[in-house]
Scaffold this active site. Structure first.
Site, mmCIF file in Angstrom:
data_model
loop_
_atom_site.group_PDB
_atom_site.id
_atom_site.type_symbol
_atom_site.label_atom_id
_atom_site.label_comp_id
_atom_site.label_asym_id
_atom_site.label_seq_id
_atom_site.Cartn_x
_atom_site.Cartn_y
_atom_site.Cartn_z
ATOM 1 N N GLY A 11 0.805 -1.278 -0.035
ATOM 2 C CA GLY A 11 0.008 0.147 0.008
ATOM 3 C C GLY A 11 0.956 1.164 0.069
ATOM 4 N N GLY A 14 -0.343 5.062 -0.891
ATOM 5 C CA GLY A 14 -1.159 5.675 -0.196
ATOM 6 C C GLY A 14 -0.697 6.991 0.622
ATOM 7 C CD GLN A 15 -2.621 10.966 5.135
ATOM 8 O OE1 GLN A 15 -3.289 9.962 5.392
ATOM 9 N NE2 GLN A 15 -2.568 11.807 5.513
ATOM 10 C CG LEU A 16 1.741 5.689 7.060
ATOM 11 C CD1 LEU A 16 2.252 6.943 7.638
ATOM 12 C CD2 LEU A 16 0.869 4.761 8.021
ATOM 13 C CG ASP A 37 -0.382 1.030 -4.346
ATOM 14 O OD1 ASP A 37 -0.351 1.594 -3.119
ATOM 15 O OD2 ASP A 37 -1.648 0.666 -4.812
ATOM 16 C CE1 TYR A 145 -8.941 2.192 8.424
ATOM 17 C CE2 TYR A 145 -9.778 3.349 10.422
ATOM 18 C CZ TYR A 145 -8.930 2.876 9.546
ATOM 19 O OH TYR A 145 -7.626 3.485 9.780
HETATM 20 N N1 SER Z 1 -7.579 8.643 9.757
HETATM 21 C C1 SER Z 1 -8.522 7.336 9.619
HETATM 22 C C2 SER Z 1 -9.680 7.646 8.864
HETATM 23 O O1 SER Z 1 -10.234 8.675 9.190
HETATM 24 C C3 SER Z 1 -8.373 6.691 11.109
HETATM 25 O O2 SER Z 1 -7.442 5.886 11.289
HETATM 26 O O3 SER Z 1 -10.145 6.705 8.648
#
Ligand code: SER
Length: 320
Positions: A11, A14-16, A37, A145
């Site tokens: 991944g 992604g942002q991180l 990815d 999630y």
């Molecule tokens: N930043 C994440 C979200 O908003 C939370 O872990 O889904």
């Protein structure tokens, strides 16, 4: 890690992931990092290190990559965020939980030495204590999630206890960075608000002005992951996921912080379904165990982060 050993990031687009790969390359060397990815077009972000398109459900392919590059650490970041996840709970569960299980099983089979997996404040929910949420508070997740994060935490603990797989987790709060954008999270406003300020546009916030949430500036988020992964095994006393945060603020407080530099900047509030998710999340978490076990200490508070975010966004220019 020995010279021939490498680190795989899933991944990574992604942002991180984009930020993490950057720091891992700086710390360990470009030739030691393999970014992956599911979306092969994300390869454009990784011109300095190896890039492999990878669907983690293709475990044979993952095994080949691990063997080929002599992967000894995996940062498994591939996931769907909270708000987006509510649109399709079944596939979110599949990507977030079954994807984790595929990585854990492969890591164990291939004798990977350490795995990092980000959990989230989303493990908590309505009946959890939401002020300064303790490490071992009830995990009462209400989003798919969050439910996948709770189950995932328990699976990580299980793999550690049953197979000795050294998997380490952090419960990230909202992550804010200037280099990459989040997609589909409940805390995304805290990134978007800075982009709007720099573009000279007013911002409509989908959370109410007083919605307090824990947050973390990206340099601190990356520092935490690396510090956790570097700590000696015996120091990691919490396997399901350490609470961490850098700060805790509301949209109104973020606005005030930005107005120190952009006095004309204005925010309107139009809460949507993400408000319900945010209302069930901690306002702040107690991260003392991370501090005690491996020396966690954030550098950035809201005003320090605001200054840094705005400076970098102005330099870099904001896409419209
Ligand atoms: N930043 C994440 C979200 O908003 C939370 O872990 O889904």
């Amino acid at each position: 890690m020995k010279d021939t050993q490498r680190i795989l990031v899933t991944g990574a687009g992604g942002q991180l992931g984009q930020e993490l790969v950057r720091t891992l390359m700086a710390v360990f060397g470009e030739d030691r990092i393999v970014a992956s990815d599911i979306d092969r077009t994300k390869g454009i972000h990784f011109t300095q290190c190896a890039f492999e398109p990878l669907n983690v459900f293709s475990t044979e392919h993952m095994e080949t990559i691990i063997q080929h590059y002599n992967i000894k650490q995996v940062y498994h970041l591939a996931a769907i965020l909270s708000a987006l996840g509510e649109k399709d709970p079944t596939s979110t569960w599949q990507v977030n939980l079954d994807g984790l299980l595929a990585v854990l099983a492969t890591a164990q089979k291939m004798e990977v030495e350490r795995v990092f997996w980000p959990s989230s404040i989303a493990v908590f929910g309505t009946n959890s204590p939401l002020d300064n949420t303790p490490q071992y508070a009830l995990r009462d997740a209400r989003t798919v999630y969050g439910i996948a994060k709770v189950a995932g935490e328990l699976w990580c603990q299980y793999y550690f206890e049953r197979y000795g797989l050294d998997v380490r987790c952090l419960r990230y709060p909202g992550l804010i960075g200037y280099r990459s954008l989040p997609g589909g999270g409940t805390t995304d406003y805290a990134v978007d608000i800075y982009h709007h300020a720099v573009k000279g546009e007013n911002f409509t916030c989908y959370l109410g002005p007083d919605t307090r949430l824990p947050m973390l500036y990206m340099p601190d988020a990356i520092k935490a992951a690396l510090q956790l992964m570097k700590a000696p095994r015996e120091k990691i006393k919490v396997r399901p996921g350490y609470n961490i945060q850098g700060m805790s603020f509301t949209p109104a407080e973020a606005l005030r912080s930005i107005q120190r530099f952009y006095p004309e900047f204005r925010v309107e509030y139009a809460p949507d379904q993400r408000q319900l998710i945010a209302d069930g999340w901690p306002k702040a978490v107690d991260d003392e165990m991370a501090f005690n076990d491996w020396g966690w200490e954030p550098k950035y508070d809201l005003d320090f982060m605001t200054e840094d975010m705005l400076t970098h966004l102005m330099e870099k220019g904001v896409e419209s």
